[in-house]
Design an enzyme around this catalytic site. Structure first.
Site, mmCIF file in Angstrom:
data_model
loop_
_atom_site.group_PDB
_atom_site.id
_atom_site.type_symbol
_atom_site.label_atom_id
_atom_site.label_comp_id
_atom_site.label_asym_id
_atom_site.label_seq_id
_atom_site.Cartn_x
_atom_site.Cartn_y
_atom_site.Cartn_z
ATOM 1 N N GLU A 60 -14.313 52.917 16.668
ATOM 2 C CA GLU A 60 -14.710 52.522 15.313
ATOM 3 C C GLU A 60 -15.517 51.224 15.335
ATOM 4 O O GLU A 60 -16.444 51.043 14.535
ATOM 5 C CB GLU A 60 -13.475 52.352 14.427
ATOM 6 C CG GLU A 60 -12.719 53.633 14.145
ATOM 7 C CD GLU A 60 -11.756 54.004 15.259
ATOM 8 O OE1 GLU A 60 -11.627 53.220 16.232
ATOM 9 O OE2 GLU A 60 -11.139 55.079 15.171
ATOM 10 N N PRO A 270 -12.331 56.656 32.600
ATOM 11 C CA PRO A 270 -11.125 56.736 31.773
ATOM 12 C C PRO A 270 -11.318 56.008 30.445
ATOM 13 O O PRO A 270 -12.023 55.001 30.366
ATOM 14 C CB PRO A 270 -10.056 56.030 32.625
ATOM 15 C CG PRO A 270 -10.614 56.006 34.017
ATOM 16 C CD PRO A 270 -12.097 55.936 33.861
ATOM 17 N N GLY A 312 -17.441 48.392 28.197
ATOM 18 C CA GLY A 312 -18.699 48.152 27.509
ATOM 19 C C GLY A 312 -19.916 48.771 28.158
ATOM 20 O O GLY A 312 -21.044 48.458 27.766
ATOM 21 N N GLU A 340 -23.106 60.122 21.420
ATOM 22 C CA GLU A 340 -23.677 59.189 22.394
ATOM 23 C C GLU A 340 -24.394 59.936 23.517
ATOM 24 O O GLU A 340 -25.543 59.615 23.844
ATOM 25 C CB GLU A 340 -22.595 58.251 22.912
ATOM 26 C CG GLU A 340 -22.112 57.278 21.827
ATOM 27 C CD GLU A 340 -20.950 56.420 22.282
ATOM 28 O OE1 GLU A 340 -20.252 56.803 23.250
ATOM 29 O OE2 GLU A 340 -20.721 55.357 21.677
#
Length: 422
Positions: A60, A270, A312, A340
């Site tokens: 989110e 993961p 990230g 994505e």
């Protein structure tokens, strides 16, 4: 009465909530840090009249970043406070937005915690991402005249049924919202059925479609892909955001793929950082030649599994792949963001559990850009089919076209929020 009972119950279980944080911190130490913030104890600069943006976790938070940046551009005099519930969400706020926002953990939904939080920050608007609704939080904002908007809102049939079972609590809670900006007509209809006034519900689409890949990231991904693929000589596929129980399936499929395509590379990422070590150990125990991303080295031709154990870098690692499997879908977790990999023009594979992204999944399926699999054998078969560049190109282009056709939710949402920002 329902709110009073809920509050009393929350007070009773609050020690166990803290205990749960401490237990989670055994595997993820960040959970034991900054616990006081969750009770409304923190220091902050003077932020009266700020916009409070609440996201739950990493997914989110990433989805909210384009909205936050647009709000900063349009309202440069408005400070923005970002709250999250998890350390991974906190880390993403710091990595993607830095000091441009003030970050603190969200207060627990207890009147004393909320009083301390709201007295210190004095927001004029609360923007909540997707589904994170708390009765006392919305009631406290209503009493203080703070507008509350639920954005990118989704409500599955299962969740709606859960709200309906506790209608005495959920209906007043929903009526305290100033506006719901729903992803789909079906989501909007469920909110209205639960008691939201129809004139307080709008359909904007999902802002997750409004993805743009910056040129610097494209260049970085191109360089990484050249190394991973040995200048295009080997097939690279990524298993993104895998959950416990899925890694074994990914490795089994990869073993079958290697029997037919011996130079293939799997990038295994993961979902949760506390699982990085366990997954890396699993890969080694199964006899694969492996390398961890955190080592700083790049995979050579002998590496069979590249473990993405950094935070990230998901978009970068997706950009280095030819095919993407999106995890959280072979276990009952509801899946993760399939847009994505679509933004990179990749064929998208996923399992049957996709209730968190049902509309997106259906749109990709209709565009023939998504394939669902249920086991390692099915996954291996799809990977073998997608060895062919023409097959990958066709499915990847369909994914990008579907993405482009559904963009625009961010602009519609900003127009709605403008009504609540002085």
């Amino acid at each position: 009465m329902a709110l009073a009972l809920y509050t009393a119950f929350y007070y009773l279980i609050s020690p166990f909530i803290v205990l749960r944080l401490l237990l989670r911190s055994i595997k993820a130490p960040a959970y034991r840090q900054r616990i006081a913030e969750r009770f409304g104890f923190f220091s902050s600069p003077e932020l009266e009249g700020c916009i409070w943006m609440h996201t739950v976790s990493m997914g989110e938070t990433i989805a909210a970043v384009p909205l936050v940046k647009q709000l900063q551009q349009r309202y440069p005099g408005k400070a923005i406070v970002m709250t999250t519930m998890t350390p991974t969400g906190s880390e993403r706020v710091k990595a993607l937005l830095g000091d441009s926002v003030f970050h603190v953990y969200a207060p627990y939904d207890l009147p004393c915690c909320l009083q301390r939080f709201l007295r210190r920050l004095k927001p004029s608007l609360l923007v909540i991402m997707e589904t994170e609704l708390w009765p006392n939080t919305l009631a406290a904002c209503q009493r203080r005249g703070i507008a509350t908007v639920l954005v990118n809102a989704r409500l599955s049939q299962k969740s709606a049924a859960g709200y309906q079972r506790f209608a005495a609590l959920s209906k007043p809670m929903l009526q305290n919202l100033s506006l719901v900006a729903a992803q789909t007509e079906a989501d909007a209809a469920r909110f209205v059925a639960l008691g939201m006034a129809a004139d307080k519900v709008a359909v904007t689409g999902s802002i997750k479609f409004d993805i743009s890949i910056e040129p610097a990231l494209q260049q970085q991904a191109q360089q990484l892909k050249a190394q991973c693929s040995q200048q295009g000589q080997r097939l690279v596929w990524i298993a993104a955001s895998t959950h416990k129980g899925e890694d074994e399936i990914m490795l089994a499929a990869h073993r079958q793929l290697l029997a037919e395509c011996p130079d293939a590379l799997l990038i295994l990422v993961p979902r949760h950082p506390e699982r990085f070590n366990a997954v890396a150990q699993l890969v080694q125990a199964q006899g694969f030649s492996s390398l961890r991303r955190s080592s700083g080295e790049l995979p050579n031709a002998s590496v069979q599994v590249y473990v993405g154990d950094t935070m990230g870098e998901m978009m970068l690692l997706l950009g280095a792949a030819d095919i993407a499997f999106v995890g959280g879908s072979l276990v009952a977790s509801g899946g993760h963001n399939m847009l994505e990999p679509a933004a990179w023009g990749l064929p998208v594979l996923t399992g049957p559990s996709d209730f968190n992204f049902l509309a997106i999944s259906q749109a990709l399926m209709q565009a023939q850009a998504l394939t669902k699999i249920e086991h390692a054998e099915g996954l291996a078969a799809e990977l073998l089919r997608l060895q062919q560049p023409s097959e990958r190109l066709c499915q990847g282009q369909a994914a990008q076209q579907m993405l482009a056709a559904n963009q625009g939710a961010l602009a519609r949402l900003l127009a709605l929020l403008a009504k609540f920002i002085a």
